[in-house]
Motif scaffolding. Structure first.
Motif, PDB file in Angstrom:
ATOM      1  N   UNK A   5      -8.756 -10.233   3.791  1.00  0.00           N
ATOM      2  CA  UNK A   5      -9.716  -9.153   3.559  1.00  0.00           C
ATOM      3  C   UNK A   5      -9.651  -8.187   4.725  1.00  0.00           C
ATOM      4  N   UNK A   6      -9.601  -6.898   4.417  1.00  0.00           N
ATOM      5  CA  UNK A   6      -9.625  -5.871   5.459  1.00  0.00           C
ATOM      6  C   UNK A   6     -10.836  -4.977   5.198  1.00  0.00           C
ATOM      7  N   UNK A   7     -11.798  -5.011   6.113  1.00  0.00           N
ATOM      8  CA  UNK A   7     -12.979  -4.163   6.020  1.00  0.00           C
ATOM      9  C   UNK A   7     -12.732  -2.918   6.863  1.00  0.00           C
ATOM     10  N   UNK A   8     -12.900  -1.750   6.259  1.00  0.00           N
ATOM     11  CA  UNK A   8     -12.536  -0.490   6.916  1.00  0.00           C
ATOM     12  C   UNK A   8     -13.783   0.366   7.148  1.00  0.00           C
ATOM     13  N   UNK A   9     -13.911   0.877   8.362  1.00  0.00           N
ATOM     14  CA  UNK A   9     -15.025   1.767   8.678  1.00  0.00           C
ATOM     15  C   UNK A   9     -15.411   1.658  10.136  1.00  0.00           C
ATOM     16  N   UNK A  49      -4.921   1.236  10.080  1.00  0.00           N
ATOM     17  CA  UNK A  49      -5.108   0.651   8.747  1.00  0.00           C
ATOM     18  C   UNK A  49      -3.755   0.330   8.127  1.00  0.00           C
ATOM     19  N   UNK A  50      -2.814   1.256   8.232  1.00  0.00           N
ATOM     20  CA  UNK A  50      -1.468   1.018   7.700  1.00  0.00           C
ATOM     21  C   UNK A  50      -0.861  -0.242   8.323  1.00  0.00           C
ATOM     22  N   UNK A  51      -0.948  -0.347   9.638  1.00  0.00           N
ATOM     23  CA  UNK A  51      -0.384  -1.510  10.323  1.00  0.00           C
ATOM     24  C   UNK A  51      -1.058  -2.797   9.861  1.00  0.00           C
ATOM     25  N   UNK A  52      -2.393  -2.754   9.714  1.00  0.00           N
ATOM     26  CA  UNK A  52      -3.123  -3.946   9.282  1.00  0.00           C
ATOM     27  C   UNK A  52      -2.698  -4.379   7.880  1.00  0.00           C
ATOM     28  N   UNK A  78      -6.798   5.731   1.557  1.00  0.00           N
ATOM     29  CA  UNK A  78      -5.769   6.085   0.557  1.00  0.00           C
ATOM     30  C   UNK A  78      -4.439   6.399   1.239  1.00  0.00           C
ATOM     31  N   UNK A  79      -4.488   7.267   2.247  1.00  0.00           N
ATOM     32  CA  UNK A  79      -3.263   7.658   2.940  1.00  0.00           C
ATOM     33  C   UNK A  79      -2.615   6.463   3.635  1.00  0.00           C
ATOM     34  N   UNK A  80      -3.449   5.610   4.253  1.00  0.00           N
ATOM     35  CA  UNK A  80      -2.922   4.475   5.005  1.00  0.00           C
ATOM     36  C   UNK A  80      -2.240   3.466   4.096  1.00  0.00           C
TER      37      UNK A  80
END
Length: 395
Positions: A5-9, A49-52, A78-80
């Protein structure tokens, strides 16, 4: 299937917002038979985010991201994700139409920035979001699947239940069930409990884990099976072994204050308290459960006003309990009194006395009164003394 799970913010990293989404997803994925091995929290930074996402795909079959699907420039999920799959973003007119229709239904104008929400990685499967303006999406390649959901909890949960679970069941063939049962224990140290169930903690299925807080312990039994009935049978077998090994120290599914409240109610007993600690940890423990509070006839807080050794503290606790029992005409009374002498480790002997219609019970244990946690342990010890009497178990 293994999942991450990746939580973003950035608000999650700053502590402004509590990440409840990950806890919900972990529970739901476990119930669906999916192993969750890692959770990551990332700020609103496209490269990170991309790396994660790339790193998660190296380890897991399924990656679920939440957050960062809004219309503003810092919403870069979206971009990541598109970059992690080496794909461009692709505009979907039908998504923009859905977003516009939702704004129209709310009688609000749609900003030009909302157009950003109509882009998803090329080849992604769109998951329409009838509960909000942020469409979700799913991307697959040889490495695995990434599902991106909105960060708004109500929207995330709705889409997980109506779109993600059907996908896992129908397309990924997830049929196993994982059940988790939590048991509560008190009165033994974590290390002692760990020694008694060490072999169970080393087995794979069912798995057994332990966690501690305020000298109360949670034992989690997790079982994986092809059906709920099979999982429940596995858990029952392990629970029976734990009950045999821990005996009176195992409370079962109820937490300590709930057990005490239930027993007081079932036996229709009232309680009074004499406490010789200014911070009143026992009072706080009693008041934390409204049903216990309703049984509490009266309280006297009387910090020690003269030196007292361990024996004197025990006598003062018993005398204080007898006094408040008479004053408030309660069925039971607890007395708690620390001694005035610290041992070499800085611990203080704390005496407990429980006055009952059948006599009194005494207990003395050392606690670190210098810390809030140490004082919380006193509340647990008092509740457990009361529980044992109410359950008619020996001390």
């Amino acid at each position: 299937m293994d999942a991450e799970i990746i939580a973003i913010g950035s608000e999650l990293l700053l502590g402004v917002t509590i990440d409840t989404n990950s806890a919900y997803l972990a529970r739901q994925l476990a119930a669906a038979g999916v192993n969750v091995y890692r959770k990551t929290v990332i700020g609103d930074n496209a490269k990170r985010i991309e790396q994660a996402v790339r790193e998660a795909l190296d380890r897991a079959d399924l990656v679920i991201c939440t957050g960062g699907l809004g219309p503003t420039l810092d919403d870069v999920t979206r971009e990541a994700v598109a970059a992690a799959f080496d794909r461009p973003l692709e505009f979907h007119q039908e998504l923009l139409d859905q977003i516009a229709a939702r704004f129209a239904a709310m009688n609000r104008p749609m900003s030009e920035s909302n157009r950003r929400q109509a882009y998803v990685p090329a080849g992604a499967r769109v998951i329409p979001n009838p509960r909000g303006t942020a469409p979700a999406f799913l991307v697959e390649d040889a490495r695995g699947t990434v599902i991106v959901l909105p960060g708004v909890p109500s929207e995330m949960r709705y889409l997980f239940e109506t779109a993600v679970i059907p996908y896992l069941r129908e397309e990924r063939g997830i049929t196993t069930v994982i059940l988790v049962r939590t048991l509560h224990a008190v009165g033994l140290g974590e290390s002692v409990i760990g020694e008694r169930i060490a072999d169970l903690m080393q087995q794979a299925n069912p798995s057994v884990g332990i966690s501690a807080k305020r000298a109360r312990y949670e034992l989690r039994i997790g079982a994986r099976a092809e059906s709920q009935a099979e999982a429940e049978a596995l858990i029952a077998q392990t629970e029976a072994i734990i009950r045999e090994r821990l005996g009176q120290y195992l409370l079962g599914a109820e937490e300590l204050p709930v057990v005490v409240a239930r027993l007081l109610r079932e036996r229709n007993l009232t309680l009074a308290l004499y406490e010789g600690i200014i911070q009143a940890p026992v009072l706080h423990a009693l008041l934390a459960t409204p049903e216990i509070e309703q049984r509490l006839r009266g309280v006297e807080i009387h910090p020690l006003d003269r030196p007292a050794d361990e024996q004197a503290a025990s006598d003062l606790a018993a005398a204080g309990a007898s006094t408040v029992a008479d004053h408030w005409q309660s069925d039971l009374a607890l007395g708690v009194q620390p001694a005035s002498i610290l041992n070499e480790q800085g611990f203080t002997a704390v005496a407990f006395a429980l006055v009952t219609p059948n006599g009194e019970r005494r207990l003395t244990r050392p606690f670190d009164l210098r810390s809030a946690e140490g004082r919380e342990f006193i509340g647990t010890a008092a509740l457990d003394l009361l529980r044992r009497y109410l359950a008619e178990e020996p001390e």
